[in-house]
Structure formats: C-alpha cells, structure tokens
Enzyme design. Sequence first.
Site, PDB file in Angstrom:
ATOM      1  N   SER A   1       1.378 -15.994  -6.836  1.00  0.00           N
ATOM      2  CA  SER A   1       1.464 -14.542  -6.842  1.00  0.00           C
ATOM      3  C   SER A   1       1.946 -14.031  -8.208  1.00  0.00           C
ATOM      4  O   SER A   1       1.408 -13.064  -8.751  1.00  0.00           O
ATOM      5  CB  SER A   1       2.422 -14.085  -5.739  1.00  0.00           C
ATOM      6  OG  SER A   1       2.465 -12.687  -5.686  1.00  0.00           O
TER       7      SER A   1
ATOM      8  N   SER B   1       0.709  -7.661  -2.844  1.00  0.00           N
ATOM      9  CA  SER B   1       2.116  -7.653  -2.448  1.00  0.00           C
ATOM     10  C   SER B   1       2.713  -8.967  -2.947  1.00  0.00           C
ATOM     11  O   SER B   1       2.194 -10.040  -2.645  1.00  0.00           O
ATOM     12  CB  SER B   1       2.204  -7.544  -0.922  1.00  0.00           C
ATOM     13  OG  SER B   1       3.533  -7.291  -0.535  1.00  0.00           O
ATOM     14  N   GLU B   2       3.793  -8.879  -3.728  1.00  0.00           N
ATOM     15  CA  GLU B   2       4.183 -10.054  -4.518  1.00  0.00           C
ATOM     16  C   GLU B   2       4.749 -11.222  -3.718  1.00  0.00           C
ATOM     17  O   GLU B   2       4.951 -12.298  -4.256  1.00  0.00           O
ATOM     18  CB  GLU B   2       5.139  -9.650  -5.656  1.00  0.00           C
ATOM     19  CG  GLU B   2       6.469  -9.060  -5.245  1.00  0.00           C
ATOM     20  CD  GLU B   2       6.438  -7.532  -5.202  1.00  0.00           C
ATOM     21  OE1 GLU B   2       5.349  -6.948  -5.012  1.00  0.00           O
ATOM     22  OE2 GLU B   2       7.518  -6.924  -5.339  1.00  0.00           O
ATOM     23  N   ASN B   3       4.984 -11.022  -2.409  1.00  0.00           N
ATOM     24  CA  ASN B   3       5.388 -12.166  -1.604  1.00  0.00           C
ATOM     25  C   ASN B   3       4.212 -13.086  -1.280  1.00  0.00           C
ATOM     26  O   ASN B   3       4.399 -14.120  -0.639  1.00  0.00           O
ATOM     27  CB  ASN B   3       6.072 -11.709  -0.307  1.00  0.00           C
ATOM     28  CG  ASN B   3       5.198 -10.830   0.544  1.00  0.00           C
ATOM     29  OD1 ASN B   3       4.532  -9.935   0.036  1.00  0.00           O
ATOM     30  ND2 ASN B   3       5.176 -11.072   1.830  1.00  0.00           N
TER      31      ASN B   3
END
Lengths: 233, 218
Positions: free
Chosen positions: B88, B46-48
């Site tokens: 990320s 999840s890119e956060n």
Amino acid sequence: MAGFNKVVNSYGEAMAGLEDNMTVIAGGFGLCGIPEGLIKEIKNKGTTGLTVVSNNCGVDGFGLGILLEDKQIHKMVASYVGENALFEQQLLSGELEVELTPQGTLAEKMRAGGAGIPAFYTATGVGTVVAEGKDIKQFAGRDYVLEPSIVGDFAIVKAWKADRYGNCIYRHTAMNFNPMAATAGKITVVEAEEIVEPGELEPSQIHTPGIYVQRVIQGQFEKRIEKRTVRGA
Amino acid sequence: MALTREQTAQRVAQELRDGYYVNLGIGIPTLVANFVPKGIDVMLQSENGLLGMGEYPLEAQVDADMINAGKETVTARTGAAIFNSAESFAMIRGGHVDLTVLGAFEVDQNGNIASWMIPGKLVKGMGGAMDLVAGAKNIICTMTHASKHGDSKLLTQCSLPLTGVACINKVITDLALLEIKDGAFHLLERAPGVSVEEIKAKTQGKLICPEQVPEMQF
C-alpha cells in the site's frame, strides 16, 4: 511427525521462550487482523519490559491494550495510538515510552527487517521530527532519511487459513501488517482462524510462505469491530 | 458566505479526473467521495490495503475483516484490490497515487504542512500522513481558512511541528481556492459571496490576488 509440522496445541507452547525485555512485532490495523489469543497469552504469561511494534496499541480492554493493564509494555513503536485512555495515562506519567513512526515507514521497517536489509532511505519524514538525528542523503536532488529496519524476537500474526507447514493466507483487509510482521520475527507465531491440510491452499495464492513461520496455532476470534458504519437499505 | 464542509468537499471533487487513483484523508476529505462528478470514475485508495473502496456496507454485509484507514467498516467496489501495508505504501511512496486530499492545522506559503501534532496536547501519531505528503505528486489540502477564533491557517511559516516540507501546491478552504508557488499563496477562486478583502484579512501568509477573482462554480 515430519519436521515441517509447526502446529502447536496450546498457547503456552505457542509463546514459549518469550522473556522480559524482548521485542514483539504484532500484525493488525486497529482491531482488524490481530492475533487475539496470542496477545492474551502474553498477558497471562505476565512478561514485562516488552518493546511492542505494531501500527496501533488496541483499545482499552481489547487487543494490545490489555498488555497495558499490568504495565507489560515498556516501549511502543506505532504510527497511531489515539484510541486508548490507559495508553495516554501511562505515556503522560512516563511509564511508557512511545516511538511514533510513519505508517509506511513502519511497514517498510518490518519488510526490510525480514528481508535482511538493515536500513533504507525514504523521503517520508524529511524536515520533520521523525528525521531528527538521522542520516540524510540526497539522491537525484531530493533529500531522503535513513531509517533502520526492525527485527523482533517474536512476531505474532493473525491468518485466515494456515496449513501445518506454516503457509498462510489472510482475509480482506485483515491482511494489513501481518505479512511483513511474519517475515520479521526470529520466532514467528501464526494464530489462524482455520488450519487446513497441506495442499488445500493453492501454492500461487499463498501470502506468507511457511519458511517464515515457526509455530501455528488454531485460534478463536471475537473479531471486535472498532467503528461500525453502515448505509441504509 | 463561507462554504459548508459539504460544499468545500464538493469544490474539491471538481478537481477529480476520470481514471484517477485517489487517497482521501479523514474529515472533509472523506466527504469528497459523495460528490464525484457524474461521468467520471475514480478508484479510492485506503492505506490499510484497499484500492477500490466502496460504500459503507448494508447491516447484513458488515464484516470485521473489511475496514478502511479510518477503521470504519466498508465494502470493496467492483475491480478492487486488497494487499498488505508495505504494498500500500509502495503505491503511495512510489508516486502511483494520482491525487491525495488531506486536512491540516496549518499550511504555509512555501508549501509546508502541519497536520498531526499540537504541542501540549496529546500526540496521537501521524498515521500515514507523512508518507502521503512525501509520496503524492498531486496534493490538495482542505480545511477551514481560519480557526474558530479567527486565526489564519494560511501562514508565512507553519508554527506547529511539520508533517511534510514543500509538498502542498493547492489549498481549498471554506473561503477560497489557492495555489502555492514561488513562496506565496495565489488566490484563484473565492467562495460565492466572499470578498477578496475577507480572504486577505484571514490569510496571514503572502497572498497574491489578480485584479478579478472569479467565484467558485457549483
């Protein structure tokens, strides 16, 4: 007190020196990991003409969204601004300027800004509106766009624990943009859930070394949840 | 019959391989997590800043500091790692993510994708989509084959502002699985009960069909 004591006791001291038309970089992703009290202080201070750099702009009535109420933000640099009706209204009326920036490019702009790198090449955005008017260069047969980095007059950061030297650790995904924001402020202000004694944070576990931080303040956080999703027991 | 959103996600999930690190976008891509085939293990990014996204929390586990890129409360699975946004996107931009699944408004026969902006409507932003399409080595685009009004989303040339150029190589829709190469859509599978004629009629871009097009297997 030794010269490394960065703890301030009021929000006024924390944001002292913030003036109209300055650039403020803010950590946080949505409403997660945002320096709630420092944002409120900017609102109370009434500073205007601000350029705010943050992944999002909060929601109506919370987070960076409260700075829209008195039109304090002149320009917003963000990757996604979809959760805010006031934002939409000011954007459409031309009172607010927005520079939409891909999320990874935004993180790297802060990281590079803090690391003394004025610009960097990335494949992100090549062939799209994001790359229009920017320098394109080929490396190993692929096109890359030159993206300038960002430095803020102020960076406002939310930490889980900080010591008075400014060393910080973050909790879970409330880390997000905060470590990069911390490096990219001429004055970096950390609002922490807890201020601990120097030595309590294990040196190898520190996410943001105190060298990047000028001021630390003990905060009180509501920690509002944007989308509460649960599974059944 | 056109596939439901769940069936489309299920067909996408068949493309997962054991040991893959996978980023799933919003919409149908999110549903893919519910259909990971038995016996294979994948790590969701999840890119956060979360690698190893787990299930939604139980009510008692809800934690404001634990969210996914859709800003939903989530948990971390065993073996997860949490990191900052630059890290990320280093994973994403550096090509370390094995598979990215994302939705789109339009895809064209040259692998261009438009997924973030409709002129005249409010622009909300690209989030991480431009980074994902520029960085992933393996991208599946999943969406309905045509709009509610019947307009094809598989085009000769995207009409909306692009998210990325020449980056999509596989499209899975409610009607078909197609590969994009050499400036054309190549029809590889059709949804059960959907005719090649219907797919042809709903594909505006150049479409290459073999003699026999097998049905998807579930």
